[in-house]
Design a protein around this motif. Structure first.
Motif, mmCIF file in Angstrom:
data_model
loop_
_atom_site.group_PDB
_atom_site.id
_atom_site.type_symbol
_atom_site.label_atom_id
_atom_site.label_comp_id
_atom_site.label_asym_id
_atom_site.label_seq_id
_atom_site.Cartn_x
_atom_site.Cartn_y
_atom_site.Cartn_z
ATOM 1 N N HIS A 154 42.966 66.616 -38.860
ATOM 2 C CA HIS A 154 43.116 67.615 -39.924
ATOM 3 C C HIS A 154 42.544 67.078 -41.224
ATOM 4 O O HIS A 154 42.595 65.877 -41.493
ATOM 5 N N GLU A 176 47.921 75.559 -40.920
ATOM 6 C CA GLU A 176 47.389 74.365 -40.267
ATOM 7 C C GLU A 176 46.027 74.629 -39.623
ATOM 8 O O GLU A 176 45.139 73.773 -39.643
ATOM 9 N N TYR A 230 42.307 72.274 -39.546
ATOM 10 C CA TYR A 230 42.047 71.600 -38.283
ATOM 11 C C TYR A 230 40.571 71.224 -38.170
ATOM 12 O O TYR A 230 39.691 72.012 -38.502
#
Length: 764
Positions: A660, A669, A673
């Motif tokens: 990440h 998230e 990524y």
């Protein structure tokens, strides 16, 4: 001859008549039913993850039944009433008053709900052996559990004809099915006897209860601190019975009398009465995900006495209870020497890190995306920790170490967050400036007291694990705990965390965990050359992370030098290599597979066939997904079961490390990524409580398996690998292979053995 034949026939007829009239043996829950539940049901029905809160690890759980209210709910505006098995109620009637409904009782002319669920599973269309499941069967944490009541079962069965029990897996044998149905038809009697300590264990129970219930103000304060640090542990005794574990609880009754449980929401809530600390046996099947062990022995007792009573300190007044006391344990227990508190935690650092990395708080993506997918944890030596050595500094720091989460008013989340963020940043500024006046940190700054000194943490997307030793390639980040950070992490994520709390409480816990991670990273950066720290910080907080650095984090020290002599080209890697060289005796997880430094990438002293397996698997380790495309097809935690020609087997964990740009935000998230940077860690052992998939591979096939993995470019080519070596949920021997992982734990680390969870086992 004729007479003899007639007599023989008559005797045979008489025998068959007597046999036909013999009663069918009564079914015993303990002997006949619980073993079936343990083999086929507990993997999905245990602990807080239990579908519909139906816990089949004990007779008490089976009798309690099911509830539509989930334990894990990140959106509820009001905290819900706790429903901890063996804690918040006892007996079927009491649980039904708490809203649970029976799955064992017949409903008029209808069979019990469990009987109907089992029948639905038994009559479904047989699964294609080791074939993929139908796409309409939803699995994993995102599955919406219907939890139908008896009157709702017909509608459920009509809408979900292939979702009887056991769900989407090779089911019960005919004999197991008939046994369960006979038991349910007879009223589901339960003859379970509770686990009781042996005579030797009972003597040790009394010794430990005497220690924690000793009279005196000092003794009372130490006992309270110890209880708050061990309440979640599965305790075991030196020389105890295999499989016997114990738990500290608070009771209204002293030793020698039956325990009268005080069941507060948190272990540091006001008990409202005089308390006695008591040990009672843990009941039910041991499951790995909650099995966080801690040893009790004569040596441990001597150590506690030396740490806490080896110096002359006094208590002027015992602290009370309440939100303020929960928020700042440094003030609550300030009379106890800080060195004793920290050293106690260091002695069993793996236990404490496991409580918050593997405990109830780390469940689900939003709960775990605050940490990197793999990192190493180190600890600051007590004699290099200003909080331990400098009373003036300790007095300045203590008021700033309070933690949020005690006020769960939804409307106050932002203001509470800002208040505690500012307190924490004031502390970080004090720490930075105070440590700048000390000699530069050196190797002696790191604690190296025992094999708990080096730990590896892996995130598996919605869960996480901890192991002793340094496993895997040199990670992107490392954490350095000092006492204020370790204690705050434990209190925020374990003692003060309420799994039944509302969205405000859970958000405050998650947001403060972000500050904890940042603090651990800052501590580590102080070991790096001053002119490299900003570059590392920029790497850890890319893109949107820059905004978080500006908004929420205190500035790092990028001026004062380190006392370590590190290669300026890659100081972090050089640090890792020197760490491994200096503390090799403490590193219980040597790792030539992932950190191969020569031609031989295998462990020494093992079966030559397994050395070849290690060597082949090392080709998959530590390579980015941009070059090893198959990583994109793999789940988080895959188990490789390798069978050698000699009939033995080894188990490897194949862990996917997702990359990440930063892990600084609560949501989004997917936008941070970096899939091309994903890597794999390959290590012998079971490194997850939640296997996502399993391969069963003859040792001679491993080189071909690895070659096929290296060549796989897409889902179609990966599916051919799964077809050949994969163990899908529909595999005829699924349960034998799945439970063999627990048998492997029994053989390698018997105290850590427990039934693994298959709620996250994927349909590859």
């Amino acid at each position: 001859m004729l007479l003899r034949s007639l007599v023989g026939a008559a005797l045979a007829l008489l025998a068959s008549t007597v046999h036909a009239q013999s009663p069918v043996p009564a079914i015993s829950y303990t002997r006949d039913i619980q073993p079936i539940f343990t083999e086929k049901c507990v993997a999905c029905h245990a602990c807080y993850d239990s579908a519909c809160q139906l816990n089949l690890g004990s007779g008490e759980g089976a009798a309690r039944g099911a509830s539509k209210v989930p334990v894990y709910d990140g959106e509820r505006s009001q905290a819900t009433k706790p429903t901890r098995l063996f804690y918040d109620a006892f007996g079927k009637a009491a649980w039904q008053r708490e809203g649970f409904s029976s799955v064992l009782d017949a409903q008029g002319s209808q069979a019990a709900l469990m009987a109907r669920m089992l029948e639905l599973g038994h009559r479904r269309t047989p699964l294609q052996p080791n074939g993929k499941l139908p796409d309409d069967i939803v699995l994993g944490l995102n599955r919406e559990n219907m939890c139908p009541l008896p009157g709702e079962f017909d509608a459920y069965a009509g809408a979900h004809p292939n979702e009887g029990m056991p769900l989407a897996v090779t089911g019960l044998t005919d004999q197991q099915y008939q046994t369960l149905q006979r038991w349910l038809a007879s009223g589901a009697p339960i003859d379970e006897q509770g686990v009781a300590p042996s005579a030797r264990e009972a003597a040790q129970v009394l010794q430990w209860e005497n220690l924690l219930n000793a009279p005196g103000a000092r003794e009372s304060l130490v006992a309270r601190w110890l209880f708050e640090h061990l309440f979640i542990a599965h305790l075991y005794f030196e020389g105890g019975e295999p499989g016997h574990f114990f738990q500290w609880v608070r009771s209204r009754t002293p030793s020698g009398q039956p325990i009268d449980l005080i069941n507060t929401r948190r272990p540091n809530d006001d008990p409202g009465t005089r308390i006695y600390y008591r040990l009672w046996p843990i009941q039910g099947v041991i499951v790995h995900k909650t099995h966080i062990t801690y040893p009790l022995s004569a040596q441990k007792m001597a150590r506690i006495k030396a740490l806490f009573y080896g110096s002359d300190w006094q208590v002027s007044a015992l602290p009370g209870y309440g939100p303020g006391r929960r928020a700042n344990p440094f003030e609550t227990f300030e009379a106890i020497p800080a060195q004793a508190r920290y050293q106690f935690m260091l002695d069993n650092a793996e236990y404490f890190v496991r409580t918050f990395i593997r405990g109830p708080v780390c469940r689900g993506q939003i709960a775990t995306d605050v940490i990197r997918d793999n990192f190493w944890a180190l600890f600051q030596a007590p004699d290099h920790d200003l909080y331990i050595t400098d009373a003036r500094y300790r007095g300045q720091a203590t008021p700033l170490l309070a933690m949020p989460g005690q006020n769960d008013d939804v409307g106050s989340v932002l203001s509470l967050w800002l208040k505690y963020r500012d307190k924490r940043n004031q502390y970080e500024a004090l720490r930075r400036d105070s440590y700048a006046d000390l000699p530069a940190p050196s190797w002696s700054t790191l604690w190296a007291g025992n094999d708990n000194a080096l730990l590896s943490i892996f995130r598996h997307f919605d869960s996480a694990s901890v192991n002793k030793g340094l496993i895997g390639e040199v990670p992107q980040t490392m954490w350095l705990f000092d006492y204020p950070l370790l204690e705050r992490t434990y209190y925020q994520l374990v003692v003060n965390f309420d799994v039944f709390g509302n969205v405000s409480h859970q958000a405050q816990t998650r947001l403060y965990f972000d500050l904890i991670r940042n603090g651990a990273e800052q501590n580590f950066l102080r070991l790096m050359p001053a002119d490299s720290r900003e570059d590392y910080l920029d790497d850890w907080y890319q893109n949107s992370g820059k905004l978080k650095l500006w908004l929420d984090y205190e500035a790092i020290d990028d001026d004062e030098p380190t006392g370590l002599h590190l290669d300026k080209k890659d100081p972090k890697r050089d640090f890792a290599q020197q760490l491994l060289a200096r503390y090799g005796d403490l590193n219980v997880s040597p790792d030539p597979i992932n950190r191969c430094t020569g031609a031989y990438c295998s462990r020494e002293g093992i079966d030559p066939a397994l050395q070849d397996v290690d060597q082949a698997l090392s080709r998959l380790a530590s390579r980015p997904a941009a070059g090893l495309k198959v990583i994109n097809q793999l789940p988080e935690a895959t188990m490789l079961r390798v069978e050698t020609p000699s009939g033995k087997r080894e188990v490897y964990s194949l862990l996917r490390n997702r990359a990440h740009s930063n892990v600084a935000f609560l949501l989004g998230e997917a936008y941070r990524y970096q899939p091309g940077l994903d890597t794999l860690t390959v290590y012998p052992g079971v490194l997850s409580s939640y296997p996502n998939f399993m391969f069963n591979i003859p040792a001679g096939d491993v080189p071909e398996f690895v070659s096929r993995m290296e060549q796989a470019q897409d889902a179609e080519s990966f599916e051919k690998i799964v077809d050949r070596w994969g163990v899908r949920r529909s595999h005829p021997q699924f349960w034998a292979y799945f439970h063999d992982l627990s048998r492997y734990l029994h053989e390698t680390t018997p105290l850590e053995e427990g039934v693994l969870d298959m709620n996250r086992y994927q349909n590859l």
